[in-house]
Enzyme design. Structure first.
Site, short mmCIF file in Angstrom:
data_model
loop_
_atom_site.label_atom_id
_atom_site.label_comp_id
_atom_site.label_asym_id
_atom_site.label_seq_id
_atom_site.Cartn_x
_atom_site.Cartn_y
_atom_site.Cartn_z
N ASP A 53 0.84 -1.20 0.00
CA ASP A 53 0.00 0.00 0.00
C ASP A 53 0.87 1.25 0.00
O ASP A 53 1.73 1.42 0.87
CB ASP A 53 -0.88 -0.01 1.26
CG ASP A 53 -1.82 1.18 1.33
OD1 ASP A 53 -2.98 1.04 0.92
OD2 ASP A 53 -1.37 2.26 1.79
N TYR A 58 2.79 10.08 -0.42
CA TYR A 58 3.90 9.53 0.36
C TYR A 58 5.24 9.83 -0.32
O TYR A 58 6.30 9.76 0.30
CB TYR A 58 3.80 8.01 0.55
CG TYR A 58 2.56 7.49 1.25
CD1 TYR A 58 1.66 8.34 1.89
CD2 TYR A 58 2.30 6.12 1.28
CE1 TYR A 58 0.53 7.83 2.51
CE2 TYR A 58 1.17 5.61 1.91
CZ TYR A 58 0.29 6.47 2.51
OH TYR A 58 -0.83 5.96 3.13
N LYS A 83 -2.94 5.97 -3.99
CA LYS A 83 -4.05 6.89 -3.68
C LYS A 83 -3.91 8.22 -4.40
O LYS A 83 -2.79 8.70 -4.62
CB LYS A 83 -4.13 7.13 -2.16
CG LYS A 83 -4.08 5.85 -1.36
CD LYS A 83 -4.22 6.04 0.14
CE LYS A 83 -3.82 4.76 0.86
NZ LYS A 83 -2.39 4.57 1.06
N HIS A 116 -7.84 9.73 -1.53
CA HIS A 116 -7.12 9.73 -0.24
C HIS A 116 -7.94 10.40 0.88
O HIS A 116 -8.01 9.89 1.99
CB HIS A 116 -5.77 10.43 -0.43
CG HIS A 116 -4.73 9.99 0.54
ND1 HIS A 116 -3.41 9.83 0.20
CD2 HIS A 116 -4.81 9.65 1.84
CE1 HIS A 116 -2.73 9.42 1.26
NE2 HIS A 116 -3.55 9.30 2.26
N SER A 153 -10.80 6.62 0.94
CA SER A 153 -10.08 6.53 2.21
C SER A 153 -10.52 7.69 3.08
O SER A 153 -10.78 8.79 2.56
CB SER A 153 -8.57 6.60 1.92
OG SER A 153 -7.84 6.45 3.10
N GLN A 175 -10.50 2.96 3.29
CA GLN A 175 -9.34 2.77 4.18
C GLN A 175 -9.39 3.81 5.29
O GLN A 175 -9.42 5.01 5.03
CB GLN A 175 -8.03 2.90 3.38
CG GLN A 175 -6.82 2.55 4.21
CD GLN A 175 -5.50 2.64 3.45
OE1 GLN A 175 -4.61 3.38 3.84
NE2 GLN A 175 -5.36 1.87 2.38
#
Ligand code: A2P
Length: 293
Positions: A53, A58, A83, A116, A153, A175
């Protein structure tokens, strides 16, 4: 719901569109570049993880992709999630964001792509339409075969309800932050009723719950670590855990959760644990950078 239908991390949940997703994934939030993410991904795959993931924000999609290639695993043997970031909302920008992530990851398809963070009232009166426009981009890329499953998410039920009003394809995943001390259980149950799989980000509260004495004594009762207790707790709640560790031994340890079972009584205790390790991130009140347009 104590029993789980899984005996190993590569056993799968089945998403609402029939796609199989390994029941335990390796998280890469806050895993840095400079070769660290690449090495962690290689080590995670060597340890047996087949579900990775990441997210555009990130900043490590490229190293996640190179780690997968370096591991020697076939692309088709790895379930890869990334995402969509909040700056890319809207139909056209979303289509471009998919291409960027594909390029970063060095792959021609993404297994699971997630919004996200939802756009919310606090950002725009048009939040429902903005999320719906983004979702149309998701649906397009899904229908074009660039993504095998689509989801969200950090959505609360009201955000997902609003999205579904406009959606042709229902989200398959939500998520959420989920760990003892912050389970959002009402939201998780609502997702289960809707047939949306919940995944757990920070299943051990980014490490914050690991020193808690009550959790330590519960874990000791089963002869496991608090981390293992947390991962198993998610699975027993029908939630897919995404633990992360940069350490090879701990990566391996976090997958050894199939040879014990938390009792109903202890699950209840974990469900009603006092607030602990909460990140502070909420869709309506997340940090400015998470909500920025
Ligand atoms: P490390 O990378 O040094 O192992 P979460 O998955 O909830 O975000 O938690 C991740 C944090 O928990 C990281 O700081 C990680 O540190 C730590 N961690 C992960 N697995 C274990 C474990 N089995 N034992 C102790 N700490 C762990």
């Amino acid at each position: 719901m104590s029993k789980i239908p899984f005996t190993k991390a590569t056993d799968c949940f089945t998403l609402s569109n029939g796609v199989k997703i390994p029941c335990l994934g390796y998280g890469t939030w806050q895993t840095p570049n400079g070769g660290v993410t690449e090495k962690c991904v290689v080590n995670a795959i060597n340890a047996g993880y087949r579900h990775i993931d990441t997210a555009f924000i990130y900043g490590n999609e490229q190293e996640v992709g190179s780690g997968i290639r370096l591991s020697g695993a076939a692309r088709s043997d790895i379930f890869l999630t990334t995402k969509h970031w909040v700056t890319e909302r809207g139909y056209e920008k979303t289509l471009a964001a998919v291409e960027t992530s594909l390029k970063n990851l060095g792959t021609d398809y993404i297994d699971l792509y997630l919004i996200h963070w939802p756009c919310v009232q606090k950002i725009s009166e048009d939040w429902e339409k903005i999320n719906a426009d983004t979702w149309r981009g998701f649906e397009r890329a899904y229908k074009d075969g660039k993504i095998r499953a689509i989801g969200v998410s950090n959505f609360q039920k009201k955000h997902i309800d609003a999205l579904i009003k406009y959606a042709e394809v229902k989200p398959m995943v939500n998520q959420l932050e989920f760990h003892p001390g912050y389970t959002q259980l009402e939201n998780v149950r609502a997702m289960q009723e809707m047939g949306v799989l919940t995944e757990a980000w920070s299943p051990m509260g980014s490490g914050a719950v690991l020193k808690d004495e009550r959790l330590a004594s519960l874990a000791a009762k089963y002869g496991v670590s608090v981390s293992q207790l947390c991962v198993r707790f998610a699975l027993q709640e029908n939630v897919l855990p995404l633990p992360k560790s940069t350490n090879e031994n701990r990566m391996a340890q976090n997958m050894k959760v199939f040879d014990f079972e938390i009792s109903e009584e202890d699950i209840s205790e974990l469900e009603s644990f006092p607030l602990l390790g909460f990140s502070g991130f909420m869709p309506e009140d997340a940090p400015a950078d998470a909500l920025a347009e």
